[in-house]
Design a protein around this motif. Structure first.
Motif, short mmCIF file in Angstrom:
data_model
loop_
_atom_site.label_atom_id
_atom_site.label_comp_id
_atom_site.label_asym_id
_atom_site.label_seq_id
_atom_site.Cartn_x
_atom_site.Cartn_y
_atom_site.Cartn_z
N PRO A 178 -1.32 -19.25 86.68
CA PRO A 178 -0.56 -18.27 85.71
C PRO A 178 -0.76 -16.90 86.01
CG PRO A 178 -2.77 -19.01 84.54
CD PRO A 178 -2.53 -19.74 86.09
N THR A 179 0.77 -16.02 85.88
CA THR A 179 0.76 -14.72 86.35
C THR A 179 -0.04 -13.86 85.60
OG1 THR A 179 2.99 -15.24 86.68
CG2 THR A 179 2.60 -12.97 86.99
N THR A 180 -0.20 -14.20 84.32
CA THR A 180 -1.01 -13.22 83.35
C THR A 180 -2.20 -13.93 82.97
OG1 THR A 180 0.46 -13.76 81.67
CG2 THR A 180 0.94 -11.75 82.81
N SER A 181 -2.02 -14.50 81.66
CA SER A 181 -3.15 -15.54 81.23
C SER A 181 -2.48 -16.53 80.35
CB SER A 181 -3.88 -14.43 80.36
OG SER A 181 -4.81 -15.01 79.53
N GLU A 182 -3.26 -17.68 80.47
CA GLU A 182 -2.68 -18.65 79.49
C GLU A 182 -3.58 -18.75 78.11
OE1 GLU A 182 -3.26 -22.18 82.16
OE2 GLU A 182 -1.19 -22.60 81.50
N THR A 183 -4.73 -17.92 78.08
CA THR A 183 -5.42 -18.04 76.84
C THR A 183 -4.51 -17.23 75.84
OG1 THR A 183 -7.04 -17.14 78.29
CG2 THR A 183 -7.79 -17.67 76.13
N PRO A 184 -4.22 -18.13 74.74
CA PRO A 184 -3.47 -17.35 73.45
C PRO A 184 -4.00 -16.37 72.93
CG PRO A 184 -4.03 -19.76 72.96
CD PRO A 184 -4.64 -19.58 74.51
N ILE A 185 -3.12 -15.47 72.65
CA ILE A 185 -3.51 -14.28 71.81
C ILE A 185 -3.18 -14.50 70.24
CG2 ILE A 185 -3.24 -11.70 71.23
CD1 ILE A 185 -2.40 -11.62 74.17
N LYS A 186 -4.26 -14.44 69.19
CA LYS A 186 -3.87 -14.62 67.87
C LYS A 186 -3.25 -13.52 67.18
CE LYS A 186 -5.39 -19.07 67.11
NZ LYS A 186 -4.88 -19.98 66.21
N ILE A 201 5.33 -14.13 77.15
CA ILE A 201 6.05 -12.77 77.10
C ILE A 201 6.26 -12.36 78.53
CG2 ILE A 201 5.44 -10.63 76.45
CD1 ILE A 201 5.21 -12.43 74.02
N TRP A 202 5.76 -12.71 79.48
CA TRP A 202 6.07 -12.35 80.95
C TRP A 202 7.20 -13.05 81.26
CZ3 TRP A 202 5.55 -9.69 85.28
CH2 TRP A 202 5.87 -10.50 86.60
N VAL A 203 7.14 -14.43 81.13
CA VAL A 203 8.69 -15.07 81.39
C VAL A 203 9.92 -14.56 80.69
CG1 VAL A 203 9.63 -17.41 81.24
CG2 VAL A 203 7.39 -17.33 81.94
N LEU A 204 9.70 -14.42 79.51
CA LEU A 204 10.63 -13.91 78.57
C LEU A 204 11.23 -12.65 79.17
CD1 LEU A 204 12.29 -15.02 76.37
CD2 LEU A 204 10.99 -14.03 74.71
N GLY A 205 10.32 -11.63 79.51
CA GLY A 205 10.44 -10.26 79.77
C GLY A 205 11.09 -10.08 81.09
N MET A 206 10.82 -10.96 81.93
CA MET A 206 11.13 -10.78 83.47
C MET A 206 12.70 -11.65 83.35
SD MET A 206 9.58 -9.52 85.72
CE MET A 206 10.26 -10.23 87.31
N ALA A 207 12.79 -12.64 82.68
CA ALA A 207 14.17 -13.31 82.64
C ALA A 207 15.23 -12.26 82.06
CB ALA A 207 14.05 -14.55 81.59
N VAL A 208 14.90 -11.55 80.78
CA VAL A 208 15.68 -10.78 80.38
C VAL A 208 15.86 -9.46 81.23
CG1 VAL A 208 16.07 -8.57 78.58
CG2 VAL A 208 15.22 -11.34 77.96
N ALA A 241 14.35 -18.03 88.53
CA ALA A 241 13.91 -18.82 87.63
C ALA A 241 12.63 -19.67 88.11
CB ALA A 241 15.31 -19.63 87.21
N GLY A 242 12.82 -20.29 89.26
CA GLY A 242 11.93 -21.34 89.60
C GLY A 242 10.52 -20.72 89.70
N ILE A 243 10.24 -19.61 90.48
CA ILE A 243 9.05 -18.94 90.56
C ILE A 243 8.42 -18.20 89.22
CG2 ILE A 243 10.07 -16.72 91.34
CD1 ILE A 243 7.58 -16.42 92.89
N LEU A 244 9.52 -18.10 88.30
CA LEU A 244 9.13 -17.33 87.01
C LEU A 244 8.48 -18.58 86.29
CD1 LEU A 244 9.35 -14.78 85.48
CD2 LEU A 244 11.59 -15.63 84.52
N PHE A 245 9.08 -19.80 86.18
CA PHE A 245 8.60 -20.78 85.23
C PHE A 245 7.82 -21.78 85.97
CE2 PHE A 245 10.31 -24.69 82.89
CZ PHE A 245 9.97 -24.12 81.51
#
Lengths: 291, 376
Positions: free
Chosen positions: A123-131, A142-149, A203-207
């Motif tokens: 994972p680029t950032t972290s897989e631990t969910p933030i509540k 958030i990273w995937v979404l941000g980078m895609a946009v 998209a590949g490296i992002l996903f």
């Protein structure tokens, strides 16, 4: 309510990836009148090059991104030169079949080279969910979404603001006139191909960290990206983005509220409905040829 | 002319000598997927055979004859497997054929051997259908997913904290059949409830929708059935949406591949699964000795297939020693005798299926940990 919001986040994350792939389809169609069925493989290519750079060669992520996009761009130019350019004067069906063949070749080569094993991308950032109350958000999403946009926005701006972007749009609108104005149509087509392959690779490296990297990951991504492009209105850039988000959300809502058995059935029924009601896609008005 | 004549004489003499040595060899046959999609299973089967042959021949073979197994390559194609079974039957004239480790191959070979009333002994192939057709000339040593599902049902009945059970499985025969069997068993039980059944397609990458739906039904246990890639995604995504806090994840045999832990990473921790007793996870000393010998000899991980194939050859050697080569007698012996396997004793039911026990294991500290045996 919390679940709905959570679903929404998962849905748009998936949708953002679809949108990036759909963008490539739309661009190629707009500039080259080409339905490139091998475009999904750029997604696989990007994921594998990213994996090679980041996991096996242990390069920093930023550098891996640059190399991945660079290699995908070059691969796009080579593919266009070898498999698409010789067929510009042939009937459209030949071109179409050439891209199907290309897709199979790329997938099989990847199968042989990687041994049909799934690889994990850290994972680029972290897989631990933030509540946040009841909702848990994964930083990776958030990273995937941000980078895609960011990629989509950058790409739009490139087409609108730069000389190259304007030249590409000119070629898309009227190739003959553009050619008379001194724009090299062939070079622009090659550039469009490079750019769209680059986006697919990104998209590949992002996903990749959200799933695994496998040789056949481009197949479904290609089909879904293509559908998003059609639904949004093929040739339309905002349409491709809208199509991506719509499909991502529909799939998510389906599997949790309707039925996982009929997930794909319902998704595709809705898509057929959309193109029946609006044959040119959501964002293209009937009667107006590719803008 | 003279040269030709002498050559002919030499050839005849040679073939006499050769057939003499042949008579001291006991040839059996098998068809295995040595290339193609099933090659991993074919090769591990072959290595199990090799180990069994070496052990037997060191102790003087079968009735003083050296045992040899002809292994043809089915290329994982059922029509090829059927043709090769015919070749073993009619040309090589072996007294018995070992079935392929690829289920589709074995299903094709069964049609040939059943018609010829000839024993097809299958050490390992997982499709339940093989021993459900009611054929009289088929036997199987290895575990089937249906037996696993039944054993898991018994295990759940003993656990007082596993009452609400949900399912998430691959939308194929492989995933559906065992889950439907298990759900059927649970519905008959008092105090146990099936609270959700969801599916995914092979190759799907996003299971969060299904998982969130299942989370709303508050399951104590989530049973998944499919390949390890999707299972690893389920473990990760279940953790992401917070399903793992109250729910125990429980998977099928595919989780015992080391790749599962690699792919799922930290999310694999605590996941339980059911596994055949032939697995290297089994702490049984005979299994552990076998696994050690195997890994030293072949320099690779030992899978269930090798153990089942080893046991298979030992059983057949036993049978041939006792009753000889007659198919009818072999059939009778296999149906009535009890054999000593590496992990446990082996006995075939009326349909030729070995009612094999299983074991429960867990991922702990990045390794597989044995939990308990599930007796049939």
């Amino acid at each position: 309510m919390e679940t709905i919001l959570q679903q929404f986040i998962f849905g748009i994350t998936l949708g953002a990836t679809y949108a990036l792939v759909a963008l490539g389809f739309s661009m190629q169609f707009r500039a080259m009148s080409l339905l490139n069925f091998a475009h999904g493989e750029s997604f696989m290519l990007g994921a594998f090059i990213g994996l090679l750079c980041h996991v096996f060669l242990k390069l920093p992520l930023f550098l891996s991104w640059i190399i991945t996009m660079g290699v995908c761009g070059i691969a796009g130019v080579i593919i266009e030169f070898l498999a698409i350019r010789p067929l510009y004067n042939a009937p459209p069906l030949n071109l179409f079949i050439s891209t199907i063949g290309l897709s199979m070749i790329l997938r099989q080569v990847a199968n042989i080279l990687t041994g049909a094993i799934a690889y994990k991308f850290p994972p680029t950032t972290s897989e631990t969910p933030i509540k946040f109350g009841q909702i848990s958000i994964i930083p990776e999403q958030i990273w995937v979404l941000g980078m895609a946009v960011l990629l989509m926005f950058g790409f739009e701006q490139y087409l609108k603001k730069t000389r190259m972007g304007k030249a590409m749009r000119a070629v898309a609108q009227a190739p003959d006139t553009a050619s008379l104005m001194g724009i090299s149509v062939l070079r622009m087509k090659s550039l469009v191909f490079a750019l769209s392959t680059m986006l697919g690779g990104a998209a590949g490296i992002l996903f990749a960290p959200l799933v695994f990297v496998t040789y056949d990951m481009g197949l479904w991504m290609g089909i879904k990206g293509f559908i998003c492009a059609i639904v949004g209105g093929i040739g339309s850039i905002p349409g491709a983005i809208l199509g991506g988000f719509i499909l991502g959300l529909i799939e998510q809502v389906n599997s949790s509220y309707v039925s996982s058995s009929y997930k794909d059935v319902i998704s595709f029924c809705i898509l057929i409905l959309v193109i029946t009601v609006r044959p040119k896609g959501l964002l293209i008005r009937a009667g107006k040829e590719k803008v | 002319m003279k040269i030709i004549k002498s050559l002919i004489v030499v050839t005849i003499l040679m073939s006499c000598v050769l057939s003499q040595t042949m008579a001291q060899e006991l040839k059996l046959g098998s068809v295995q997927p040595l290339t193609g999609g099933g090659s991993l299973f074919g090769l591990t089967a072959k290595q199990g055979f090799t180990m069994a042959m070496e052990d037997l021949n060191q102790k003087g073979g079968v009735d003083g004859k050296k045992l040899d197994i002809i292994i043809y390559d089915s290329t994982t194609k059922p029509p090829v497997a059927a043709t090769l079974a015919q070749r073993l039957l009619f040309e090589d004239k072996v007294p018995l054929i070992f079935g392929s480790a690829s289920s589709v191959d074995t299903l094709a070979m069964m049609e040939v051997t059943e018609r010829a009333q000839f024993p097809l002994f299958t050490p390992s192939a997982s499709a339940p259908l093989i021993t459900e057709k009611g054929y009289k000339w088929i036997w199987r040593v290895g575990q089937t997913d249906k037996i696993c599902a039944t054993l898991l049902g018994k295990a759940i009945s003993r656990k007082s904290n596993w009452n609400r059970v949900a399912f998430l499985y691959e939308n194929t025969d492989y995933g559906r059949t065992p889950c439907e069997v298990l759900a059927g068993i649970l519905k008959e039980m008092k105090g146990k409830q099936v609270v959700g059944m969801e599916i995914y397609n092979k190759g799907d990458t996003d299971m969060t929708g299904q998982l969130m739906k299942l989370k709303n039904s508050n399951p104590d246990l989530l049973v998944t059935w499919g390949y390890y890639t999707e299972a690893a995604l389920i473990a990760r995504q279940a953790q992401q949406i917070g399903l793992r806090a109250k729910t125990q994840l429980f998977g099928n045999q595919s989780l015992s591949f080391p790749e599962y832990i690699k792919l799922a990473g930290a999310a694999a921790e605590g996941v339980m699964f059911i596994e055949s007793t032939s697995s290297s996870i089994n702490p049984n000393s005979k299994i552990q000795t076998f696994v050690k010998r195997y890994e030293e000899k072949f320099k690779r991980a030992c899978y269930n297939t090798s153990v089942d194939c080893y046991d298979g050859v030992m059983i057949i050697a036993d049978v041939l020693k006792k009753v000889g080569n007659d198919p009818k007698k072999i059939q009778n012996a296999l149906n009535t005798m009890t054999f000593e396997g590496t992990a446990e004793s082996i006995k075939f039911d009326s349909r030729g299926q070995n009612l094999k026990g299983a074991l429960m294991a867990k991922v702990e500290g990045g390794n597989f940990k044995f939990l308990e045996y599930l007796q049939y």
